[in-house]
Design a protein around this motif. Structure first.
Motif: not given
Length: 494
Positions: A259-278, A418-427
């Protein structure tokens, strides 16, 4: 059974290793995705072996690439995010074994021009470096643009457009076509081949073609800005492209770090991508059409590389490897770009074609993208270090029975975005995918058989508690075994 790769002519094969940046797994028409035009990749699929369930070890550029070029997981390399230092790779072993090793385009090492075994590097980094926190660097493409008197289209210059916020990072290339970064890298790679294979001993240092070569070609696309040249975009003008998988229930159920990652994208235009909520459906279609036009443009660059290899008489002695460093959500699950463990972010295409490679084979077994590293070493007749955590795919390329990995792993840590966690892991195993966060009791668990688009997490479902516990134990055992296996790698490369 086919002959061993590289044995058709009695000499070690040349290797051309093509890596695109941020290309999803579902972008090769011949592998069941006919919403995109990829005739040259389709031909490689027909003539070679495709690994259809390949996962990166990290959903971000540098950690994934460092893992690929060392054969170890990010927690073993210490390269956990972009701009972490890495100095060594298995390219050093190829060079020591007599290969001429050249990089053209993106590798995303840091420092950006460190050797890591290449005899020469012609570096082109990200399309968009217009951010004050990025280390200052002028790459080969920057210099070429300057000589031509052109201004790079990145978030600094694009912000002046009236339609900047509504385009979701999708813009049509407006400079001369040959200065598009993917064309620039492709042209430079072909020029290198012509100079090396067609030059004189005075220019190459040896007789043309005397040394087998390892040429790594790193295309900057389809990483944003999504910026195809007009003639490619025209092919997608009315194309019916798949819309993202994103439901209100999916978005609401995501763990807080996402959820925080999505908010971060909506706040900052990373790589020239303006990420909209809807965003509207039309905005989403436009973004995807631009992205897929970028993919088709890259496909043509792969075809042009092949044409040069054929014209210079070395195609039959060359193994071509094609993959990408990670994918792009393109608004799947409401997310921008990568930094998640959803399949569009961590699953990539992987194709190998060349002498001795089984033709028309599609391998469904789980594969780690870093497995392509020891595969190249084995094809070249170079010993694979005992500490590598990657596994050679040569048995599969020979047409042998190859079940794949029992589990695929991916991880991401200490990231600036991805600041909302120190580490994310997938298996994931053949059916289930689990995602955990080291600092949270939240997580994700998907039954990929019943829910292939990962829209319904079963993390807290009582009926899945046993599966969840089993995969958490697999993850813990993997980290211990990984530490034991890779413990002496640093001493070995000093």
């Amino acid at each position: 059974m086919v002959d061993a790769p590289g044995k058709s002519t009695g000499r070690r094969p040349n290797v051309v290793f093509v890596i695109t940046d941020q290309q999803r797994f579902d972008t090769v028409a011949a592998l069941g995705h006919d919403h995109v035009d990829t005739p040259h990749l389709d031909r490689l699929v027909a003539e070679g072996t495709a690994f259809t369930r390949t996962y990166v070890t990290a959903p971000s550029c540098a950690p994934s690439r460092a893992s690929l070029f060392t054969g170890m997981y990010p927690h073993s390399t210490g390269v956990l995010r972009n701009d972490d230092v890495w100095h060594h790779s298995w390219v050093e072993r190829l060079a020591a074994a007599g290969y001429r090793c050249t990089n053209v385009g993106k590798m995303h090492t840091y420092p950006y021009e460190t050797s890591i075994g290449f005899h020469e590097r012609h570096v082109v980094e990200n399309k968009d470096r217009g951010h004050p926190d990025l280390p200052f660097f002028l790459d080969s493409w920057d210099k070429a643009l300057h000589v031509r008197g052109l201004e790079k289209p990145d978030r600094v210059s694009l912000r002046g457009r009236e339609d900047y916020r509504e385009n979701l990072g999708a813009f049509t290339w407006s400079l001369p076509e040959d200065m598009h970064p993917d064309h620039f890298v492709g042209d430079l790679a072909r020029w290198w081949l012509e100079r090396y294979l067609g030059g004189s001993p005075e220019t190459t240092g040896s007789r043309p073609g005397e040394q087998p070569f390892f040429l790594q070609v790193g295309f900057p696309g389809p990483h944003p800005p999504y910026d195809p040249v007009p003639r490619y975009l025209e092919r997608y003008a009315d194309r019916d492209v798949p819309l993202p998988h994103r439901t209100p229930e999916d978005l609401a159920a995501q763990p807080e770090p996402l959820q925080e990652l999505r908010r971060a994208h909506q706040a900052v235009d990373h790589d020239a991508v303006v990420h909209l909520e809807d965003p509207s459906d039309e905005q989403l279609r436009r973004q995807r059409r631009h992205y897929l036009a970028n993919v088709t443009m890259l496909d043509d660059q792969v075809g042009a590389l092949r044409e040069v290899l054929e014209r210079l008489g070395v195609w039959d002695d060359t193994v071509l490897v094609f993959t990408s460093d990670h994918g792009d959500c393109l608004n799947d699950h409401g997310h921008s770009q990568k930094w998640t463990m959803y399949d569009p972010s961590v699953r990539v295409p992987a194709i190998v074609a060349g002498p001795g490679v089984a033709e028309g084979r599609r391998v469904e077994g789980l594969t780690s993208m870093m497995d392509l590293g020891p595969t190249v070493l084995e094809l070249a007749g170079v010993e694979v270090p005992h500490w590598m955590e990657a596994q050679s795919l040569v048995p599969a390329l020979r047409g042998e029975e190859w079940p794949g990995r029992e589990h695929a792993f991916s991880e991401h840590a200490r990231d600036h975005i991805l600041t909302g966690t120190a580490m994310m892991t997938m298996v994931r195993d053949d059916r289930w995918k689990l995602v955990s966060f080291v600092d949270s009791d939240e997580g994700q668990l998907f039954d990929l058989e019943a829910d292939p688009h990962e829209e319904r997490t079963l993390w807290d479902h009582p009926a899945c508690a046993e599966v969840k516990q089993r995969l958490l134990e697999v993850m813990a055992r993997w980290r211990t075994e990984s530490a034991l296996r890779s413990a002496d790698w640093a001493a070995d490369v000093r």
